[in-house]
Scaffold this motif. Structure first.
Motif, short mmCIF file in Angstrom:
data_model
loop_
_atom_site.label_atom_id
_atom_site.label_comp_id
_atom_site.label_asym_id
_atom_site.label_seq_id
_atom_site.Cartn_x
_atom_site.Cartn_y
_atom_site.Cartn_z
N PHE A 212 39.11 33.01 41.28
CA PHE A 212 38.15 33.63 42.19
C PHE A 212 38.52 33.25 43.62
O PHE A 212 38.63 32.07 43.96
CB PHE A 212 36.73 33.14 41.86
N ASP A 213 38.73 34.26 44.46
CA ASP A 213 39.07 34.05 45.86
C ASP A 213 37.82 34.25 46.70
O ASP A 213 37.39 35.37 46.97
CB ASP A 213 40.16 35.03 46.29
N SER A 214 37.22 33.14 47.12
CA SER A 214 35.96 33.21 47.87
C SER A 214 36.14 33.86 49.24
O SER A 214 35.18 34.39 49.81
CB SER A 214 35.37 31.80 48.04
N ALA A 215 37.37 33.84 49.77
CA ALA A 215 37.61 34.45 51.08
C ALA A 215 37.48 35.97 51.01
O ALA A 215 37.13 36.62 52.00
CB ALA A 215 39.01 34.08 51.59
N CYS A 217 35.47 37.52 48.65
CA CYS A 217 34.15 37.86 48.11
C CYS A 217 33.19 38.26 49.23
O CYS A 217 33.10 37.60 50.27
CB CYS A 217 33.58 36.67 47.34
N ILE A 218 32.47 39.36 49.01
CA ILE A 218 31.51 39.85 50.01
C ILE A 218 30.07 39.62 49.57
O ILE A 218 29.12 40.11 50.20
CB ILE A 218 31.73 41.35 50.30
N CYS A 220 28.41 40.72 46.97
CA CYS A 220 27.70 41.91 46.47
C CYS A 220 27.06 41.68 45.10
O CYS A 220 26.18 42.44 44.69
CB CYS A 220 28.63 43.10 46.42
N ASN A 221 27.54 40.66 44.38
CA ASN A 221 27.03 40.31 43.05
C ASN A 221 27.26 41.41 42.00
O ASN A 221 26.59 41.45 40.98
CB ASN A 221 25.54 39.97 43.09
N THR A 222 28.21 42.29 42.27
CA THR A 222 28.52 43.34 41.30
C THR A 222 28.98 42.74 39.98
O THR A 222 28.60 43.20 38.90
CB THR A 222 29.60 44.28 41.85
N CYS A 223 29.80 41.71 40.05
CA CYS A 223 30.31 41.06 38.85
C CYS A 223 29.18 40.36 38.08
O CYS A 223 29.18 40.36 36.84
CB CYS A 223 31.41 40.06 39.19
N VAL A 224 28.25 39.77 38.81
CA VAL A 224 27.12 39.08 38.18
C VAL A 224 26.29 40.07 37.37
O VAL A 224 25.91 39.82 36.23
CB VAL A 224 26.24 38.38 39.24
N CYS A 257 34.94 44.53 40.43
CA CYS A 257 34.91 43.87 41.75
C CYS A 257 35.52 44.80 42.81
O CYS A 257 36.68 45.20 42.71
CB CYS A 257 35.70 42.56 41.70
N PRO A 258 34.76 45.16 43.85
CA PRO A 258 35.25 46.12 44.84
C PRO A 258 36.28 45.56 45.80
O PRO A 258 36.94 46.32 46.51
CB PRO A 258 33.96 46.52 45.58
N VAL A 259 36.44 44.23 45.82
CA VAL A 259 37.35 43.63 46.80
C VAL A 259 38.46 42.81 46.13
O VAL A 259 39.17 42.05 46.80
CB VAL A 259 36.58 42.74 47.79
N ASP A 260 38.61 42.95 44.83
CA ASP A 260 39.67 42.25 44.07
C ASP A 260 39.63 40.74 44.28
O ASP A 260 40.66 40.08 44.45
CB ASP A 260 41.05 42.78 44.47
N ALA A 261 38.43 40.18 44.25
CA ALA A 261 38.28 38.73 44.43
C ALA A 261 38.46 37.97 43.13
O ALA A 261 38.61 36.75 43.14
CB ALA A 261 36.91 38.42 45.03
N LEU A 262 38.43 38.68 42.02
CA LEU A 262 38.56 38.04 40.71
C LEU A 262 39.85 38.50 40.03
O LEU A 262 40.28 39.64 40.19
CB LEU A 262 37.37 38.40 39.83
N ASP A 263 40.44 37.59 39.26
CA ASP A 263 41.63 37.94 38.49
C ASP A 263 41.62 37.14 37.19
O ASP A 263 41.21 35.96 37.19
CB ASP A 263 42.91 37.65 39.27
#
Length: 414
Positions: A212-215, A217-218, A220-224, A257-263
């Protein structure tokens, strides 16, 4: 540090989150069952067998007025003699030899497994009754999809590209190209798809990397919101999220994830298609003679010989040499409304050892020749005949006559 990650950790699927969180390794999830310490009905044999009192049973107040037996361990008193391991009926107790944790596999009633189970099938009598997990598949047909979360994990393993995911988060669709191999069902992290009314043996899996790249992350909690098991939690203080130490490994969070913060990276074990067991054919030995097809009493094998003869029909054809057989996928039985066709188990001998395999059985007195089984067969093997004693043919009973008939020894039980 901008990026958090969990690598080379032991992750489990939705029905293995309990194993991943158990602090004493008292739960083991296998493809077919959940093995766990049950304190031997509140009279633990390990505690009785321990000569030094290192393992003891005590009454523990789970909630007000509700008592439950649990095991406590004193490392100082343990000499790793192994007597507890010898008497454990569930075989969860293990002597590790590790300092301060010489023994593992006993339940301390911490309730972490209860808290983490996303489908609430783990409970404590009198405190939290476990939810009933209905897996009655009778009458569900060749392909049964229930509560699909649209993660798409099953799409890639399909060998004939019969599964489509139109939109992430929406249920999959399965087209008529499906060969009922069962790989999708073995792969699905959420038990949402079943083939031919069978409960699958799940493929093993391990998450080798979950980052998870916190930088990026916006907040949005979409993943949650998307996580079907509620494994991902929101961190409102920093407008980020917290990735779990155990999860279903479906990858839905990564896909939405809309910003590719997770992999996520997952290492899958081998699947076991339905044709992996039963009658095996050595392609190099097979000479397309057709003796197997002519011998099969239920016409469950179709061979086109090198001379252009289709067996067992014994008609000439211009098709290329080929071998097709019933693989006992069970699709025919799953649509038979009269139970004339059934999948049952049969004992065969492989390398001198008896093993159990699925076969198709048929009761002609129950058959009304409706033709539903013919339409359901993905290999076009099931067909009607003029024989009143065998009105439907094309199903494999594992009788082994094809094996005996093959002059090239190309067929065998597997």
């Amino acid at each position: 540090m901008k990026e958090t990650s969990l690598k080379n950790s032991k992750f489990k699927g939705v029905f293995g989150a309990c194993e991943g969180t158990c602090p004493t390794s008292a739960i083991e999830v296998t493809p077919n069952s959940i093995i766990h310490c049950d304190t031997c009905g509140e009279e633990p044999k390990c505690a009785d067998a321990c000569p030094n009192g290192a393992l003891k049973v005590e009454e523990f107040e789970v909630v007000d007025g509700v008592m439950q037996a649990r095991l406590v361990f004193n490392s100082v008193l343990c000499d790793s003699c192994g007597k507890c391991e010898e008497v454990c009926p569930q075989e969860t107790i293990k002597v590790t030899g590790a300092k301060l944790k010489e023994v593992e596999g006993f339940c301390v009633m911490c309730q972490k497994c209860v808290d983490i189970c996303p489908v609430d099938v783990i409970g404590i009598p009198g405190v939290k009754e476990p939810a009933e997990y209905d897996l009655d598949l009778k009458g569900k047909g060749p392909v049964y999809i229930k509560d699909c979360v649209g993660c798409g994990t099953c799409v890639e393993p399909c060998p004939v590209s019969a599964i489509t995911l139109e939109e992430v988060g929406s249920p999959i669709t399965v087209n008529d190209d499906c060969i009922r191999c069962g790989l999708c069902s073995q792969t699905c992290p959420w038990n949402a798809i079943f083939i031919s009314e069978k409960k699958p043996v799940k493929r093993s899996k391990e998450i080798t990397s979950f980052t998870f790249d916190s930088a990026k992350c916006i907040g949005c909690n979409t993943c949650v919101e998307a996580c079907p098991g509620d494994f991902i939690s929101a961190n409102s203080a920093s407008l980020t999220v917290a990735i779990p130490s155990v999860c279903a490994a479906c990858g839905l969070c990564v896909k939405v994830c809309p910003v590719d913060a997770l992999d996520i990276e997952i290492e899958w074990g081998e699947g076991a298609p339905v044709d992996a067991e039963g009658i095996g054919r050595d392609v190099e030995k097979c000479d397309f003679i057709g003796a197997c097809a002519n011998k099969c009493p239920t016409e469950a094998i179709r061979v086109v010989t090198k001379t252009g003869m289709s067996c067992p029909a014994l008609v000439e054809t211009d098709s290329e040499p080929s071998f097709t057989s019933c693989i006992r996928c069970g699709a025919c039985a799953s649509v038979c409304s009269n139970d004339a066709l059934k999948v049952d188990q049969y004992e065969v001998t492989i390398d001198g050892e008896p093993v159990i395999r699925d076969r198709i059985s048929f009761n002609p007195s129950k058959c009304d020749q409706c033709g539903d089984c013919i339409e359901a067969c993905p290999y076009d093997m099931i067909h009607k005949t003029d024989n009143p004693k065998l009105p439907i043919a094309g199903f494999c009973t594992l009788c082994g006559q094809c094996i005996e008939a093959c002059p090239e020894d190309a067929l065998c039980y597997k």
